[in-house]
Design a protein around this motif. Structure first.
Motif, mmCIF file in Angstrom:
data_model
loop_
_atom_site.group_PDB
_atom_site.id
_atom_site.type_symbol
_atom_site.label_atom_id
_atom_site.label_comp_id
_atom_site.label_asym_id
_atom_site.label_seq_id
_atom_site.Cartn_x
_atom_site.Cartn_y
_atom_site.Cartn_z
ATOM 1 N N ARG A 343 0.817 -1.216 0.000
ATOM 2 C CA ARG A 343 0.000 0.000 0.000
ATOM 3 C C ARG A 343 0.853 1.269 0.000
ATOM 4 N N LYS A 344 2.024 1.237 -0.609
ATOM 5 C CA LYS A 344 2.951 2.368 -0.497
ATOM 6 C C LYS A 344 2.407 3.641 -1.139
ATOM 7 N N ASP A 345 1.425 3.517 -2.024
ATOM 8 C CA ASP A 345 0.860 4.700 -2.658
ATOM 9 C C ASP A 345 -0.239 5.343 -1.814
ATOM 10 N N GLN A 346 -0.628 4.672 -0.738
ATOM 11 C CA GLN A 346 -1.675 5.222 0.115
ATOM 12 C C GLN A 346 -1.074 6.165 1.156
ATOM 13 N N GLU A 347 -1.884 7.122 1.585
ATOM 14 C CA GLU A 347 -1.392 8.115 2.554
ATOM 15 C C GLU A 347 -1.132 7.470 3.908
ATOM 16 N N ILE A 348 -1.977 6.521 4.306
ATOM 17 C CA ILE A 348 -1.833 5.838 5.591
ATOM 18 C C ILE A 348 -1.569 4.359 5.343
ATOM 19 N N ILE A 349 -0.513 3.846 5.956
ATOM 20 C CA ILE A 349 -0.205 2.418 5.878
ATOM 21 C C ILE A 349 -0.971 1.713 6.989
ATOM 22 N N LYS A 350 -1.760 0.716 6.642
ATOM 23 C CA LYS A 350 -2.560 -0.011 7.636
ATOM 24 C C LYS A 350 -1.936 -1.382 7.895
ATOM 25 N N VAL A 351 -1.573 -1.618 9.148
ATOM 26 C CA VAL A 351 -0.966 -2.895 9.534
ATOM 27 C C VAL A 351 -2.048 -3.759 10.165
ATOM 28 N N ARG A 352 -2.291 -4.917 9.502
ATOM 29 C CA ARG A 352 -3.327 -5.840 9.978
ATOM 30 C C ARG A 352 -2.696 -7.172 10.347
ATOM 31 N N ILE A 353 -3.529 -8.052 10.865
ATOM 32 C CA ILE A 353 -3.038 -9.370 11.275
ATOM 33 C C ILE A 353 -2.325 -10.083 10.125
ATOM 34 N N GLY A 354 -2.834 -9.917 8.919
ATOM 35 C CA GLY A 354 -2.229 -10.584 7.770
ATOM 36 C C GLY A 354 -0.829 -10.112 7.453
ATOM 37 N N ASP A 355 -0.413 -8.994 7.994
ATOM 38 C CA ASP A 355 0.930 -8.479 7.741
ATOM 39 C C ASP A 355 1.970 -9.039 8.711
ATOM 40 N N LEU A 356 1.519 -9.745 9.740
ATOM 41 C CA LEU A 356 2.468 -10.306 10.720
ATOM 42 C C LEU A 356 3.186 -11.504 10.118
ATOM 43 N N PRO A 357 4.464 -11.686 10.447
ATOM 44 C CA PRO A 357 5.230 -12.806 9.874
ATOM 45 C C PRO A 357 4.977 -14.099 10.640
ATOM 46 N N ILE A 358 3.706 -14.537 10.679
ATOM 47 C CA ILE A 358 3.351 -15.749 11.399
ATOM 48 C C ILE A 358 2.941 -16.795 10.374
ATOM 49 N N GLY A 359 3.603 -17.951 10.416
ATOM 50 C CA GLY A 359 3.330 -18.979 9.419
ATOM 51 C C GLY A 359 2.085 -19.776 9.721
ATOM 52 N N ASN A 360 1.829 -20.074 11.010
ATOM 53 C CA ASN A 360 0.721 -20.934 11.387
ATOM 54 C C ASN A 360 -0.500 -20.084 11.690
ATOM 55 N N GLU A 361 -1.414 -19.983 10.742
ATOM 56 C CA GLU A 361 -2.579 -19.113 10.904
ATOM 57 C C GLU A 361 -3.481 -19.599 12.035
ATOM 58 N N ASN A 362 -3.594 -20.915 12.207
ATOM 59 C CA ASN A 362 -4.431 -21.455 13.285
ATOM 60 C C ASN A 362 -3.878 -21.073 14.663
ATOM 61 N N GLN A 363 -2.542 -21.140 14.755
ATOM 62 C CA GLN A 363 -1.909 -20.756 16.024
ATOM 63 C C GLN A 363 -2.192 -19.288 16.326
ATOM 64 N N LEU A 364 -2.147 -18.444 15.290
ATOM 65 C CA LEU A 364 -2.412 -17.019 15.469
ATOM 66 C C LEU A 364 -3.854 -16.798 15.939
ATOM 67 N N LYS A 365 -4.801 -17.463 15.277
ATOM 68 C CA LYS A 365 -6.202 -17.289 15.659
ATOM 69 C C LYS A 365 -6.444 -17.776 17.079
ATOM 70 N N GLU A 366 -5.819 -18.914 17.412
ATOM 71 C CA GLU A 366 -5.966 -19.460 18.769
ATOM 72 C C GLU A 366 -5.444 -18.483 19.807
ATOM 73 N N SER A 367 -4.274 -17.880 19.505
ATOM 74 C CA SER A 367 -3.679 -16.923 20.432
ATOM 75 C C SER A 367 -4.571 -15.706 20.606
ATOM 76 N N LEU A 368 -5.073 -15.186 19.495
ATOM 77 C CA LEU A 368 -5.919 -13.994 19.551
ATOM 78 C C LEU A 368 -7.229 -14.284 20.270
ATOM 79 N N TYR A 369 -7.744 -15.513 20.094
ATOM 80 C CA TYR A 369 -9.010 -15.881 20.706
ATOM 81 C C TYR A 369 -8.944 -15.781 22.222
ATOM 82 N N HIS A 370 -7.760 -16.073 22.756
ATOM 83 C CA HIS A 370 -7.592 -16.085 24.213
ATOM 84 C C HIS A 370 -7.141 -14.747 24.767
ATOM 85 N N GLN A 371 -6.940 -13.773 23.924
ATOM 86 C CA GLN A 371 -6.453 -12.485 24.444
ATOM 87 C C GLN A 371 -7.614 -11.632 24.919
ATOM 88 N N ILE A 372 -7.801 -11.608 26.214
ATOM 89 C CA ILE A 372 -8.903 -10.830 26.788
ATOM 90 C C ILE A 372 -8.679 -9.339 26.588
#
Length: 915
Positions: A343-372
């Motif tokens: 998104r380098k042409d956009q004025e604001i860069i938006k960092v989302r979960i998909g931008d994290l360097p995490i290979g195991n998507e299930n592990q990421l979802k599991e971790s986020l699910y438990h984050q109160i």
């Protein structure tokens, strides 16, 4: 427009010097950005107030961009200076704190560590070697560089001296090469050594050498190094006859256990071992600051504003990375780079979960699910305006505005623009407006589960406050605090205010001086809550809660006698305390269970901890099963804050007997005199060993509410700051019945009693409130004060007359229109006077005005008065007079739609017909 001015001044400040001062005037800046001078001046002054721009008020008035100036020279502590010389003079004072003030955690988890480092660095001669101990990525290398900068700042090393860093792990499999790098070598020392080469010790001479992963050194390498640490001498590899000398400040770092990795002889030469906490061990606030600093740095590198979703923030906060801070930093860098590439042409860069360097998507979802704590809002990072971090919701803006007003308002007090009383009222109003806004005009749309956890724990804290300090709880109070903590997200808001560090201790001292009981209760409340929710107690929150409690008339809370049952055994003390508390239906007794071999030192420590965390000015009863009362007395009498009653041979009947006396509201002197007269027990009543403070007591026949109001007004009139003098409210009926047996006369040198009716305490001058108001006894009052303090007599006379005016006291009302209620009360008093055939004194009129106005508000608030056992007999006996009083107040009942109870009528009757 704002961006143009900011960007221009930010770049222009890089060229600032004493030769081009005029270029930084409002006129010159207006010309450069092609705007009117008034527009530019208005904007610049607004930015000065926000702390982003420095203003020098000499002619011509000039403006400098603070961030740029700080990078070039030093960080100023003020937003405005009278002259340039004043700004430059601050340099020597400010610079000494800059290095460490920029370290996240310098006043938190790293505070003790930084003190260790300063001690080592400032040690005479060449300082002391420092070992930094911490897990990988915890920030050891960063701290080592800070130590070097600190040495430069303190002028302990030459500005041209080197900072040399070596990671010993890179040479673990080649110890000879590592030794040659450190100590240098001579020609022919080994194959390929075709010439002499100096080592790092020689290169670092006069500077700092940082050896990371130093546990990789062989035992031989350690021996060579500690020989150098002893003598500052070393030999290059290949010729031990050559002796070289160097003065090098050594910093070591390791992730391993010191004792199991290093030679004992090496360890003995490490006087300073600094333990660095891991990311997981840091307080939540510091974790947020670290993450914020990494994203702000990426914003600066990429020259873009970065918006980060709350899911990313939550994941970074709670995911357990072995790489620690360093790993978090790399993930932030990767995620920003990933988003920028898309998104380098956009004025604001938006960092989302998909931008994290995490290979195991299930592990990421599991971790986020438990984050109160996914309650964290999206955060915005703008390198041009770092101070605006995350202020992207109305709730956050309102919270920031209210917190900033604590500082801005106090600055007005210091400048003489407003008085302390006005400041307090404004802050109380602001706090309540914010809480009302958060409670009634916002909605928790994310993470209801966390909000429920907040509410549950706040309710538990309020229950604790109610049981221990009489602090009544209700649903609105609980919800108000829950909404504040939910939207504030543990952020330290005022850290971004340029004057916070200098103003903070002054505000705390002000609250402590004028609202001491409230400050103490606020600390207890927040400390208890922080233990349950695992968050740090911040001074800014302490100030907020203090003003919140101030609005609830917390000063009227009862300061009860505290009691501890202290006995040997697994649960002996707990059993007795629990039985007594349950039978008495009140939580009077705390328990301390002790092993049989407990020392007197340990007992003392437990008692002092209780005293530090509880209000014991009215007394502490200590019931022990065995032990020397004499020893405890000697240890405690210089440390207690109020009277201490020590009683030996504790038993359940004894605890119940004392509890029944506490239920009867007996003071500690009465308990000491009356406790089990026919039973042989050892007891001692001990008073604090210190010079008695001087005191003035205030009292009122109708109760403590008016006595507290008189106390407040006297404090405002006297404006005293002498810590050896107090003004305190006290129960009239106790003074009248027990005279000098009451506690204040044992604890204080009582100068006088000011009240509505004379309690007739022999030897203590009494000043009637009506005579103070009328002026008859002002001279007598001033004479009492003059003998003990230096006072401005004329000013005091004016203040007393003003502050004791009826209108001033009635202004204590918070929900009623003052003039309206006062007119109704005046009509009621006139009717009573006529129908009862009485001519009331000004004193009685004053009392009735005060009491009746407060009564109306009390009834509207649904607050009860104390029960009277003989009320039925009284109503039958005095029926005619009661009917007259009820008739006189009937218009007030109609106007305010209230019903004045027989209990309230009885209080009015007592005032009207008392002698």
């Amino acid at each position: 427009m704002a961006i143009d001015i900011s960007n221009y001044l930010k770049e222009a400040t890089k060229e600032f010097s004493k030769d081009n001062i005029k270029e930084f005037s409002a006129n010159s800046i207006a010309e450069k950005v092609e705007l009117s001078r008034s527009t530019v001046s208005s904007y610049l002054n607004k930015e000065v107030k926000q702390g982003r721009i420095i203003k020098i008020k000499e002619y011509p008035v000039i403006f400098l961009y603070k961030e740029t100036f700080s990078k070039l020279y030093f960080t100023p502590t003020q937003a405005e200076y009278n002259t340039l010389d004043e700004l430059w003079k601050e340099n020597s004072n400010v610079r000494k704190t800059d290095i460490w003030s920029n370290v996240i955690g310098a006043k938190g988890s790293l505070k003790e560590q930084i003190e260790q480092i300063k001690t080592a660095v400032l040690y005479p001669e060449n300082g002391l070697p420092i070992m930094l101990l911490g897990s990988s990525g915890s920030g050891k290398t960063y701290l080592a560089k800070c130590i070097y900068d600190y040495c430069l700042e303190e002028k302990l090393i030459n500005p041209k001296s080197s900072f040399i860093s070596l990671n010993c792990a890179q040479y673990y499999h080649n110890p000879e090469l590592l030794s040659s790098l450190l100590f240098g070598y001579t020609k022919g020392a080994f194959t390929g050594a075709d010439k002499d080469k100096k080592g790092l010790l020689e290169s670092a001479d006069g500077g700092v050498l940082f050896l990371d992963e130093v546990h990789r050194l062989t035992e031989e390498g350690q021996e060579k190094l500690f020989t150098f640490m002893d003598s500052n001498e070393y030999s290059p590899i290949g010729d031990n006859s050559i002796k070289k000398e160097a003065k090098v400040r050594l910093i070591f770092a390791t992730t391993e256990s010191i004792q199991s990795t290093f030679l004992p002889t090496f360890i003995r030469r490490l006087p300073v071992i600094v333990n660095i906490p891991s990311f997981a061990e840091r307080p939540q606030q510091e974790k947020i600051h670290l993450i914020d600093s990494f994203f702000l740095k990426e914003s600066e590198i990429l020259k873009h504003t970065i918006k980060v979703t709350k899911q990313v923030i939550s994941f970074l906060l709670f995911s357990n990375y072995e790489g620690n801070v360093g790993k978090i930093k790399n993930i932030v860098k990767y995620s920003c780079g990933s988003s920028y590439a898309k998104r380098k042409d956009q004025e604001i860069i938006k960092v989302r979960i998909g931008d994290l360097p995490i290979g195991n998507e299930n592990q990421l979802k599991e971790s986020l699910y438990h984050q109160i704590s996914s309650r964290y809002q999206d955060r915005i990072y703008d390198y041009l305006h770092p101070e605006l971090l995350n202020i992207n919701s109305d709730e956050e803006k309102n919270i920031k505005k209210t917190y900033f007003e604590f500082v801005e308002g106090f600055k007005q007090v210091e400048s003489g623009e407003i008085m302390f009383d006005h400041y307090t009222k404004e802050m109380v109003k602001n706090v309540n407006l914010l809480l009302d806004e958060l409670t009634f005009n916002t909605e928790v749309t994310n993470n209801q589960s966390f909000f429920s956890v907040l509410t549950f724990n706040i309710k538990s804290t309020f229950k604790y406050m109610e049981e221990n300090y009489g602090f009544e709880q209700d649903g609105n109070k609980i919800l108000s605090i829950a909404y504040l903590l939910y939207f504030k997200e543990e952020q330290e808001i005022l850290i971004n205010h340029p004057d916070w560090n200098s103003i903070r201790p002054k505000i705390i001292n002000f609250i402590e001086s004028y609202m001491k009981n409230i400050l103490w209760l606020s600390r207890r409340m927040l400390t208890h809550l922080s233990e349950r929710l695992d968050f740090q107690v911040l001074d800014e929150d302490l100030i907020f809660i203090s003003f919140y409690l101030k609005s609830m008339n917390i000063q009227s809370l009862k300061n009860e006698i505290k009691s501890i049952v202290l006995a040997h055994g697994y649960s002996t003390a707990s059993s007795m305390a629990n039985v007594a508390n349950r039978m008495l239906r009140k939580n009077f007794f705390q328990a301390i269970d002790m092993p049989i071999d407990t020392t007197i030192d340990h007992i003392e420590e437990k008692i002092l901890d209780f005293i530090d965390n509880n209000s014991t000015e009215n007394g502490l009863i200590l019931l022990v099963d065995m032990g020397s009362l004499f020893d405890l007395r000697n240890r405690l009498e210089k440390k207690i804050k109020g009277p201490l009653l020590l009683i030996d041979f504790v038993s359940t009947p004894l605890v119940l007997e004392i509890g029944s006396m506490l239920l009867q509201d007996k003071n500690i002197i009465e308990i000491n005199d009356q406790i089990l007269k026919n039973v042989q027990i050892n007891k001692q009543l001990v008073y604090p060993v210190e010079k008695k403070k001087k005191a003035i007591l205030t009292c009122c026949y109708t109760g403590m509410g008016s006595a507290i109001q008189i106390q407040d007004i006297l404090q405002k009139s006297l404006k005293h700051e002498d810590p050896s003098f107090v003004i305190m409210s006290y129960d009239y009926h106790k003074l009248y019945q027990n005279k000098q047996k009451e506690l204040p006369f044992q604890m204080y040198d009582v100068l006088a009693i000011v009240g509505t009716v004379d309690p007739k305490v022999e030897g203590i001058p009494y000043i009637g409130l009506d005579h103070l108001i009328g002026g008859e006894d002002i001279d007598s009052f001033i004479n009492i004060l003059r003998c003990n303090f230096n006072i401005d007599e004329e000013q005091l006379k004016k203040d007393l007359v003003f502050n004791f005016s009826i209108k001033k006291i009635i202004e204590k009302l918070t929900i009623l229109d003052v003039n309206k209620v006062l007119n109704f009360v005046q009509d009621a008093v006139d009717k009573m006077e006529e129908k009862l055939g009485l001519k009331m004194s000004n004193n009685k009129r004053f009392l009735l005005y005060l009491h009746a106005s407060c009564m109306v508000e009390r009834i509207l608030r649904k607050e009860d008065v104390d029960m009277q056992e003989d009320i039925k007999e009284f109503v039958q006996r005095e029926k005619r007079k009661i009917d007259i009083i009820r008739y006189a107040f009937s218009e007030i009942e109609k106007e305010y739609t209230i019903k004045i109870s027989d209990l309230e009528i009885r209080l009015i009757f007592d005032i009207v017909l008392s002698d």
